[in-house]
Scaffold this motif. Structure first.
Motif, PDB file in Angstrom:
ATOM      1  N   TYR A   1     -43.398  64.402  39.568  1.00 48.11           N
ATOM      2  CA  TYR A   1     -43.741  63.828  40.839  1.00 48.11           C
ATOM      3  C   TYR A   1     -44.135  62.401  40.389  1.00 48.11           C
ATOM      4  O   TYR A   1     -44.128  61.469  41.125  1.00 48.11           O
ATOM      5  CB  TYR A   1     -45.019  64.775  41.164  1.00 48.11           C
ATOM      6  CG  TYR A   1     -44.659  65.801  42.191  1.00 48.11           C
ATOM      7  CD1 TYR A   1     -43.935  65.307  43.249  1.00 48.11           C
ATOM      8  CD2 TYR A   1     -44.546  67.094  41.610  1.00 48.11           C
ATOM      9  CE1 TYR A   1     -43.478  66.491  44.054  1.00 48.11           C
ATOM     10  CE2 TYR A   1     -44.235  68.032  42.428  1.00 48.11           C
ATOM     11  CZ  TYR A   1     -43.695  67.862  43.872  1.00 48.11           C
ATOM     12  OH  TYR A   1     -43.422  68.927  44.586  1.00 48.11           O
ATOM     13  N   ILE A   2     -44.700  62.320  39.199  1.00 46.66           N
ATOM     14  CA  ILE A   2     -45.224  60.870  38.832  1.00 46.66           C
ATOM     15  C   ILE A   2     -44.087  59.822  38.620  1.00 46.66           C
ATOM     16  O   ILE A   2     -44.042  58.585  39.330  1.00 46.66           O
ATOM     17  CB  ILE A   2     -45.927  60.837  37.374  1.00 46.66           C
ATOM     18  CG1 ILE A   2     -47.257  61.451  37.526  1.00 46.66           C
ATOM     19  CG2 ILE A   2     -46.070  59.473  36.821  1.00 46.66           C
ATOM     20  CD1 ILE A   2     -47.698  61.688  35.927  1.00 46.66           C
ATOM     21  N   LEU A   3     -42.883  60.567  38.338  1.00 45.85           N
ATOM     22  CA  LEU A   3     -41.526  59.591  38.228  1.00 45.85           C
ATOM     23  C   LEU A   3     -41.016  59.224  39.411  1.00 45.85           C
ATOM     24  O   LEU A   3     -40.669  58.269  40.013  1.00 45.85           O
ATOM     25  CB  LEU A   3     -40.461  60.293  37.379  1.00 45.85           C
ATOM     26  CG  LEU A   3     -40.652  60.164  35.845  1.00 45.85           C
ATOM     27  CD1 LEU A   3     -39.517  61.173  35.154  1.00 45.85           C
ATOM     28  CD2 LEU A   3     -40.601  58.826  35.255  1.00 45.85           C
ATOM     29  N   LEU A   4     -40.941  60.223  40.401  1.00 46.49           N
ATOM     30  CA  LEU A   4     -40.752  60.124  41.871  1.00 46.49           C
ATOM     31  C   LEU A   4     -41.654  59.008  42.477  1.00 46.49           C
ATOM     32  O   LEU A   4     -41.167  58.198  43.015  1.00 46.49           O
ATOM     33  CB  LEU A   4     -40.813  61.688  42.625  1.00 46.49           C
ATOM     34  CG  LEU A   4     -40.218  61.592  44.140  1.00 46.49           C
ATOM     35  CD1 LEU A   4     -38.582  61.248  43.813  1.00 46.49           C
ATOM     36  CD2 LEU A   4     -40.479  62.898  44.575  1.00 46.49           C
TER      37      LEU A   4
ATOM     38  N   LEU B   1     -40.435  55.337  44.007  1.00 53.67           N
ATOM     39  CA  LEU B   1     -41.040  54.829  45.176  1.00 53.67           C
ATOM     40  C   LEU B   1     -41.568  53.558  45.245  1.00 53.67           C
ATOM     41  O   LEU B   1     -41.353  52.562  45.840  1.00 53.67           O
ATOM     42  CB  LEU B   1     -41.674  55.670  46.195  1.00 53.67           C
ATOM     43  CG  LEU B   1     -41.223  57.141  46.586  1.00 53.67           C
ATOM     44  CD1 LEU B   1     -41.597  58.039  47.051  1.00 53.67           C
ATOM     45  CD2 LEU B   1     -39.713  56.660  47.370  1.00 53.67           C
ATOM     46  N   VAL B   2     -42.652  53.186  44.386  1.00 51.27           N
ATOM     47  CA  VAL B   2     -43.294  51.923  44.087  1.00 51.27           C
ATOM     48  C   VAL B   2     -42.468  50.970  43.495  1.00 51.27           C
ATOM     49  O   VAL B   2     -42.508  49.845  43.912  1.00 51.27           O
ATOM     50  CB  VAL B   2     -44.725  52.555  43.229  1.00 51.27           C
ATOM     51  CG1 VAL B   2     -45.163  50.985  42.890  1.00 51.27           C
ATOM     52  CG2 VAL B   2     -45.463  53.237  43.894  1.00 51.27           C
ATOM     53  N   GLY B   3     -41.602  51.404  42.696  1.00 48.84           N
ATOM     54  CA  GLY B   3     -40.483  50.634  42.270  1.00 48.84           C
ATOM     55  C   GLY B   3     -39.638  49.754  43.073  1.00 48.84           C
ATOM     56  O   GLY B   3     -39.494  48.524  43.122  1.00 48.84           O
TER      57      GLY B   3
ATOM     58  N   ILE C   1     -39.540  45.910  44.536  1.00 47.59           N
ATOM     59  CA  ILE C   1     -38.399  45.094  44.535  1.00 47.59           C
ATOM     60  C   ILE C   1     -38.098  44.590  45.997  1.00 47.59           C
ATOM     61  O   ILE C   1     -37.602  43.329  45.854  1.00 47.59           O
ATOM     62  CB  ILE C   1     -37.125  45.971  44.312  1.00 47.59           C
ATOM     63  CG1 ILE C   1     -37.122  46.406  42.732  1.00 47.59           C
ATOM     64  CG2 ILE C   1     -35.915  45.330  44.553  1.00 47.59           C
ATOM     65  CD1 ILE C   1     -36.186  47.458  42.260  1.00 47.59           C
ATOM     66  N   LEU C   2     -38.537  45.362  46.979  1.00 49.85           N
ATOM     67  CA  LEU C   2     -38.094  44.795  48.293  1.00 49.85           C
ATOM     68  C   LEU C   2     -39.094  43.514  48.681  1.00 49.85           C
ATOM     69  O   LEU C   2     -38.659  42.628  49.344  1.00 49.85           O
ATOM     70  CB  LEU C   2     -38.490  45.960  49.364  1.00 49.85           C
ATOM     71  CG  LEU C   2     -37.097  46.737  49.342  1.00 49.85           C
ATOM     72  CD1 LEU C   2     -37.530  48.106  50.451  1.00 49.85           C
ATOM     73  CD2 LEU C   2     -35.834  46.473  49.880  1.00 49.85           C
ATOM     74  N   LEU C   3     -40.449  43.912  48.205  1.00 48.47           N
ATOM     75  CA  LEU C   3     -41.414  42.668  48.249  1.00 48.47           C
ATOM     76  C   LEU C   3     -41.009  41.397  47.434  1.00 48.47           C
ATOM     77  O   LEU C   3     -41.060  40.403  48.045  1.00 48.47           O
ATOM     78  CB  LEU C   3     -42.700  42.996  47.988  1.00 48.47           C
ATOM     79  CG  LEU C   3     -43.454  44.177  48.739  1.00 48.47           C
ATOM     80  CD1 LEU C   3     -44.715  44.763  48.155  1.00 48.47           C
ATOM     81  CD2 LEU C   3     -43.691  43.493  50.179  1.00 48.47           C
TER      82      LEU C   3
ATOM     83  N   ILE D   1     -34.679  56.467  36.945  1.00 47.02           N
ATOM     84  CA  ILE D   1     -33.874  57.321  37.630  1.00 47.02           C
ATOM     85  C   ILE D   1     -33.204  58.175  36.157  1.00 47.02           C
ATOM     86  O   ILE D   1     -32.975  59.515  36.359  1.00 47.02           O
ATOM     87  CB  ILE D   1     -32.650  56.786  38.274  1.00 47.02           C
ATOM     88  CG1 ILE D   1     -33.171  56.043  39.497  1.00 47.02           C
ATOM     89  CG2 ILE D   1     -31.537  57.640  38.655  1.00 47.02           C
ATOM     90  CD1 ILE D   1     -32.039  55.322  40.266  1.00 47.02           C
ATOM     91  N   ASP D   2     -32.903  57.745  35.067  1.00 50.05           N
ATOM     92  CA  ASP D   2     -32.399  58.432  33.942  1.00 50.05           C
ATOM     93  C   ASP D   2     -33.481  59.187  33.292  1.00 50.05           C
ATOM     94  O   ASP D   2     -33.061  60.404  33.139  1.00 50.05           O
ATOM     95  CB  ASP D   2     -31.845  57.342  32.725  1.00 50.05           C
ATOM     96  CG  ASP D   2     -30.357  57.062  32.879  1.00 50.05           C
ATOM     97  OD1 ASP D   2     -29.546  58.050  33.676  1.00 50.05           O
ATOM     98  OD2 ASP D   2     -29.902  56.330  32.186  1.00 50.05           O
ATOM     99  N   LEU D   3     -34.885  58.852  33.550  1.00 51.59           N
ATOM    100  CA  LEU D   3     -35.751  59.891  33.069  1.00 51.59           C
ATOM    101  C   LEU D   3     -36.017  60.956  34.028  1.00 51.59           C
ATOM    102  O   LEU D   3     -36.197  61.959  33.435  1.00 51.59           O
ATOM    103  CB  LEU D   3     -37.099  59.093  32.670  1.00 51.59           C
ATOM    104  CG  LEU D   3     -37.000  58.157  31.671  1.00 51.59           C
ATOM    105  CD1 LEU D   3     -38.441  57.110  31.655  1.00 51.59           C
ATOM    106  CD2 LEU D   3     -36.864  58.766  30.235  1.00 51.59           C
TER     107      LEU D   3
END
Length: 142
Positions: free
Chosen positions: A29-32, A36-38, A42-44, A72-74
């Motif tokens: 859940y932390i990685l997910l 999302l934050v990453g 990027i979009l910002l 994603i790999d993690l």
């Protein structure tokens, strides 16, 4: 009398499995959330480059995208661990190779490389590539 003691015996393997499952779920859940934050970051960054509101730049976007690939790999590694109860060396080497490539990309854009650093990264990438190739050619026996 022995049956009475079995009630109070703690199954350590079951407790260990429950704790490992809880930890991996929390990490997933932390990685997910990090993914999302990453992506939002990027979009910002792209928006700020297009409209010229913040300094940042192309190097920051490249570094952020490579960071997303590492996450994603993690994520893949932890999902695979939850399903198969083992960590595959190919996923770990892929994530490590991406981390090194991210550092190279970040260093190229800010031009902070010196000879020993480039040599060290080259040797590290060569070693990781050999490990990855050997892990694919000689997979562990089930």
């Amino acid at each position: 009398m022995k049956a009475h003691y079995k009630i109070f015996m703690i199954d350590q393997d079951k407790i260990f499995k429950i704790i490992i499952d809880l930890v991996t779920i929390i990490i997933l859940y932390i990685l997910l959330l990090s993914l999302l934050v990453g992506v939002a970051n990027i979009l910002l960054s792209i928006k700020s480059i297009l409209f010229g509101t913040l300094g940042g730049g192309f190097g920051q976007i490249v570094s952020s995208v490579l960071t997303i690939f590492v996450l994603i790999d993690l994520f893949k590694t932890f999902v695979d661990f939850r399903e198969h109860k083992e960590i595959r060396i190919t996923y770990v080497t892929d994530a490590t190779i991406l981390i090194v490539l991210r550092e190279i990309a970040a260093g190229v854009y800010i031009q902070r490389f010196d000879y020993p650093f480039v040599l060290g990264l080259s040797i590290l990438l060569l070693t990781l590539g050999i490990i990855r190739a050997l892990a694919v050619k000689y997979p562990p026996k089930p």
